[in-house]
Design an enzyme around this catalytic site. Sequence first.
Site, PDB file in Angstrom:
ATOM      1  CB  CYS A 143      -0.959  -0.004   1.185  1.00  0.00           C
ATOM      2  SG  CYS A 143      -2.148  -1.348   1.083  1.00  0.00           S
ATOM      3  CB  SER A 169      -9.832   3.260   3.756  1.00  0.00           C
ATOM      4  OG  SER A 169      -8.883   2.215   3.679  1.00  0.00           O
ATOM      5  CB  ILE A 189     -10.761  -1.270  -2.484  1.00  0.00           C
ATOM      6  CG1 ILE A 189     -12.103  -1.914  -2.911  1.00  0.00           C
ATOM      7  CG2 ILE A 189     -10.117  -2.055  -1.352  1.00  0.00           C
ATOM      8  CD1 ILE A 189     -11.924  -3.153  -3.745  1.00  0.00           C
ATOM      9  CE  LYS A 238     -14.694   5.116   6.969  1.00  0.00           C
ATOM     10  NZ  LYS A 238     -15.397   4.976   5.668  1.00  0.00           N
ATOM     11  CG  HIS A 294      -6.495   2.535   0.680  1.00  0.00           C
ATOM     12  ND1 HIS A 294      -5.284   2.984   0.190  1.00  0.00           N
ATOM     13  CD2 HIS A 294      -6.181   1.465   1.477  1.00  0.00           C
ATOM     14  CE1 HIS A 294      -4.305   2.215   0.650  1.00  0.00           C
ATOM     15  NE2 HIS A 294      -4.815   1.290   1.419  1.00  0.00           N
TER      16      HIS A 294
END
Lengths: 384, 384
Positions: A83, A207, A209, A328, A332
Amino acid sequence: MREVAVIGIGQTKIDEHWDQSLRDIAGEAVLAAMRDAQRDHADALYIGNMMSSTANRQQHLGAYIADWVGLKQSEAYRIESACSSGAAAFRTGLMAVASGEVESAVVVGVEKMTDSPGSEITAALATAADADWEVDQGVSFVALNALIMRRYMLEYGWKHEDFSQFSINAHANAISNPFARFHDTLTLERYNRGPMIADPINVYDASPIGDGSAAVLLVPSDAIISSGHPKVVVAGSGSATDTIAAHDRSDPIWLKAAERSVKSAYSQAGIGPMEIDLFEYHDAFTIMAALSLEASGFCERGKGPRAALDNEISITGRIPVASMGGLKARGHPVGATGMYQVVEVVQQLRGEAGTNQVADAKYGMTQNIGGSGSNIVTHIFKRA
Amino acid sequence: MREVAVIGIGQTKIDEHWDQSLRDIAGEAVLAAMRDAQRDHADALYIGNMMSSTANRQQHLGAYIADWVGLKQSEAYRIESACSSGAAAFRTGLMAVASGEVESAVVVGVEKMTDSPGSEITAALATAADADWEVDQGVSFVALNALIMRRYMLEYGWKHEDFSQFSINAHANAISNPFARFHDTLTLERYNRGPMIADPINVYDASPIGDGSAAVLLVPSDAIISSGHPKVVVAGSGSATDTIAAHDRSDPIWLKAAERSVKSAYSQAGIGPMEIDLFEYHDAFTIMAALSLEASGFCERGKGPRAALDNEISITGRIPVASMGGLKARGHPVGATGMYQVVEVVQQLRGEAGTNQVADAKYGMTQNIGGSGSNIVTHIFKRA
């Protein structure tokens, strides 16, 4: 080492882009950054991406995207650190321009996650953890974060509700960001009623995707810039690792890699946390928001939730975070996230953040986390 | 930009290492390079790898390997550009040290391919080509190279047998290399009887996959070096792309990206092909050997096989290639290959290549190719 400036920024809305391929999305962000900089060439293209090999059956994104956007013959390759791939790619671009090896570099973060079934994405995210000693034992990525959060709550006496303001603040800031995935207000009542994913992490601690891409154009800061935007330079950069497995850390509720990477970044910039006007942190889970604030010097150990509860993290607070919605609520798309953070800090330092503008922002910091705190990259930007 | 030296090298034998994991192999090469340099620390670790996400269900190799080898808290991430991942990682390490951002960097290439069924590896290799316009049409990676070879033979009138010396030379050189996968002599008769894979490419035109890892330690060349080995510095570096799909090139039998990357490397080094004493080229297929010699200035266009037939490519020839066996006989663990090339050139420039030593080698060149010629990275090394 010569100073490097960010002279172009571009981003796509984070969403489920069923109508666009990986290269469509990346191309949109790259070309937006080039237009923003009023340039039509770059010597190099560095790509932050985590999971295209499984989610898109495509690797070799360097040639794939350079070709697509018309950066014919440019150097181009991909950087991956789970990430934190976006920020690692940014750091590669920074070092490339700083070294003099290239005179201009586009850095783009891109992830196209929503074409795959959720189970495949969960499996792909788990490749950020130790395959032998975490994943093969059945621990998913959210479960790892839940273990860390549970330990933190036990150690410092926080209740689940005490983490609410991280998410409420993020949702509030996303409302006026057209590129954010969510545009809805999160109330405390709704936060408390969130379906549990991995106790104590409920859906509002996590969060979402998504598909998205964000890009910048980097040049030496003494290059002539004609785009009309205020100049933003990279003032500090730091990158560090910790053990890949959370259980190997003597202190799993302290982000040692963050502490080390911010130390390098502060030292290069010649400043400390007091000078930072906003902080785009890695709130993949509310526990990471708390840990990141602490390890970066904005709160004492164990006091992260206090800063949020006291409203110190809002746009007008002591240390504004997630100013455009954060992971959030902006979303993400894992390998792209680090580059969204950079683009947003540049928006703020240019004074182009609209209703979310942090007043008179001079220094902005980004921090991108890979794995359960095992790879952390921090950058400090300055309005020149 | 400060000059960078290679002060440590390490490699593992290329083989089917059923008893070792990805990190075992990478660790062996990294620790060998550190021992060779007599150092126990590095600021950063850059990893070249193509397919760990599918072949090993493990990404995030930065934290994974840094942790394993004891480079606690070092910066660490992965670089991927298909089969040129190794050289792209080397270039990242070079730029990192040259920029002054780090004072020492380990670069390691690693691939662990043989735990997966062959069909999965074929699919993984195909992610180096265009998923939409090549792979989804059923074109495998060897088929792409076969199309290029067929066109080349048609254009210049070469027969299949004319490519034999590339492979025969590689096998001859591998015999005394303990790290090579193959230690058998290839005769012309055996070459001609090779089972066909994708006409005109038979099994002896193609390099074998394998498990392996190779690593170096980089420092500024003015750093004090106490290992006792002759110093080798990076004299030139170049990296360029071409279209990802072979069919998009106006001239698919000319490596435009090689031409561009060698031009940069020669220019930085202040030399031309005449000064190069050995060339570790990317002989994944015999056609790539020919094209690489041509685009790098060692032969005229269409004359690559001539140089091999005239024995100009042997250890004592005009331009020695594959001096330790090349991809064909040392083996081709894809993301590691570029780093094997670097390690072997350093062996030669140090005078440590044993019976394969190129006499009085001063300049050595490496060239690593990703995709069907779509991503090419060239480095020139010099005995200081």
